[in-house]
Design a protein around this motif. Sequence first.
Motif, PDB file in Angstrom:
ATOM      1  N   HIS A  46       0.899  -1.079   0.042  1.00 55.66           N
ATOM      2  CA  HIS A  46      -0.241   0.031   0.122  1.00 55.66           C
ATOM      3  C   HIS A  46       0.908   1.351  -0.058  1.00 55.66           C
ATOM      4  O   HIS A  46       1.921   1.183  -0.079  1.00 55.66           O
TER       5      HIS A  46
ATOM      6  N   HIS B  51       2.575   3.588   2.118  1.00 59.41           N
ATOM      7  CA  HIS B  51       2.927   3.771   3.478  1.00 59.41           C
ATOM      8  C   HIS B  51       2.774   5.164   3.995  1.00 59.41           C
ATOM      9  O   HIS B  51       3.314   6.041   3.217  1.00 59.41           O
ATOM     10  N   ALA B  52       2.542   5.217   5.224  1.00 64.70           N
ATOM     11  CA  ALA B  52       2.387   6.561   5.756  1.00 64.70           C
ATOM     12  C   ALA B  52       3.756   6.555   6.856  1.00 64.70           C
ATOM     13  O   ALA B  52       3.808   7.637   7.516  1.00 64.70           O
ATOM     14  N   ASP B  53       4.205   5.599   7.125  1.00 59.54           N
ATOM     15  CA  ASP B  53       5.260   5.477   8.198  1.00 59.54           C
ATOM     16  C   ASP B  53       6.654   5.480   7.704  1.00 59.54           C
ATOM     17  O   ASP B  53       7.627   5.501   8.477  1.00 59.54           O
TER      18      ASP B  53
ATOM     19  N   HIS C  81      -7.336  -0.454   6.199  1.00 56.70           N
ATOM     20  CA  HIS C  81      -6.296   0.506   6.524  1.00 56.70           C
ATOM     21  C   HIS C  81      -6.111   1.624   5.742  1.00 56.70           C
ATOM     22  O   HIS C  81      -6.060   2.894   5.906  1.00 56.70           O
TER      23      HIS C  81
ATOM     24  N   ASP D 130      -0.360  -3.940   6.017  1.00 53.96           N
ATOM     25  CA  ASP D 130      -0.968  -3.537   7.197  1.00 53.96           C
ATOM     26  C   ASP D 130      -2.340  -3.849   7.093  1.00 53.96           C
ATOM     27  O   ASP D 130      -3.218  -3.244   7.136  1.00 53.96           O
TER      28      ASP D 130
HETATM   29 FE   LIG Z   1       0.443   1.344   6.549  1.00 54.61          FE
END
Ligand SMILES: [Fe+2]
Length: 287
Positions: A70, A72-74, A145, A162
């Motif tokens: 996906h 990613h946000a991190d 998510h 995730d």
């Molecule tokens: Fe994520």
Amino acid sequence: MNPTVKAFFDEATNTVSYVLRDPNGSTCAVIDSVLDFDHASGRTSTNSADEIIAWIKSQGLTCAWILESHVHADHLSAAPYLQDHLGGKIGIGANITLIQDTFGKVFNEGTAFQRDGSQFDALFSDGDSFMIGQLRGEVLHTPGHTPACLTYVIGDAAFVGDTLFMPDFGTARCDFPGGSSEMLYNSIQKILALPEETRIFVGHDYKAPGRDDFAWETTVREQKALNVHIGEGRPLEDFTAMRDARDATLGMPRLILPSLQVNMRAGQMPEPDDQGDVFLKLPINKL
Ligand SMILES: [Fe+2]
């Protein structure tokens, strides 16, 4: 046929990157790579990616795919850097276009920023398949998510990104734009419907209370029995109430603003300015 899986853990972002290979051939794929980023200085480095590249070269493997579970946000994705060094196609879920639309607005991107997923080499939808040498990969769309989350099922291995974490840690947050705890619940049911002995490889690990070591591999059987958020057949309403209440207490991930700007571009930085310098934006009061 089942893949051989090698994990690389990035302690700075708690991310697990995977290289999976055809056991009888020399083709591999990379899932969820990391470009190291120091937020305080704005500096990138490639130690994590270089470790993966060195391992793949040491094994004499050819990289067919660089896959994202996906946006990613991190952490920032190292996909373009890996592609430069290893070749291979960069793939992500077809709903990347929704993410690009949402965050194109948040970051006030101009018309030069395409919202059609064209920065990626392949956009996967539910039921698509692809080959890694003689191994067949199947795509499950597992949103919740984020809207574009995928699970890659390759032989007896499922790379769930995730959606599920280790059974003692639970599940992923669902409060990002386009997220939904009900959608995540239904996506997880799709994963839990795989054969019980399916190996599940999770996208992050944070250790759980009482556990001293990082872990990232479990099975469908263990998740069904033991997952603290969704195990033992927990009903939908219980899960969504728990998940939504918990999400309301969570702060934003430390690297969300740089990560989204880069990852929605398939890991590319924004275009440099006329001096050749690259900048990321810091939108105020938008998230
Ligand atoms: Fe994520």
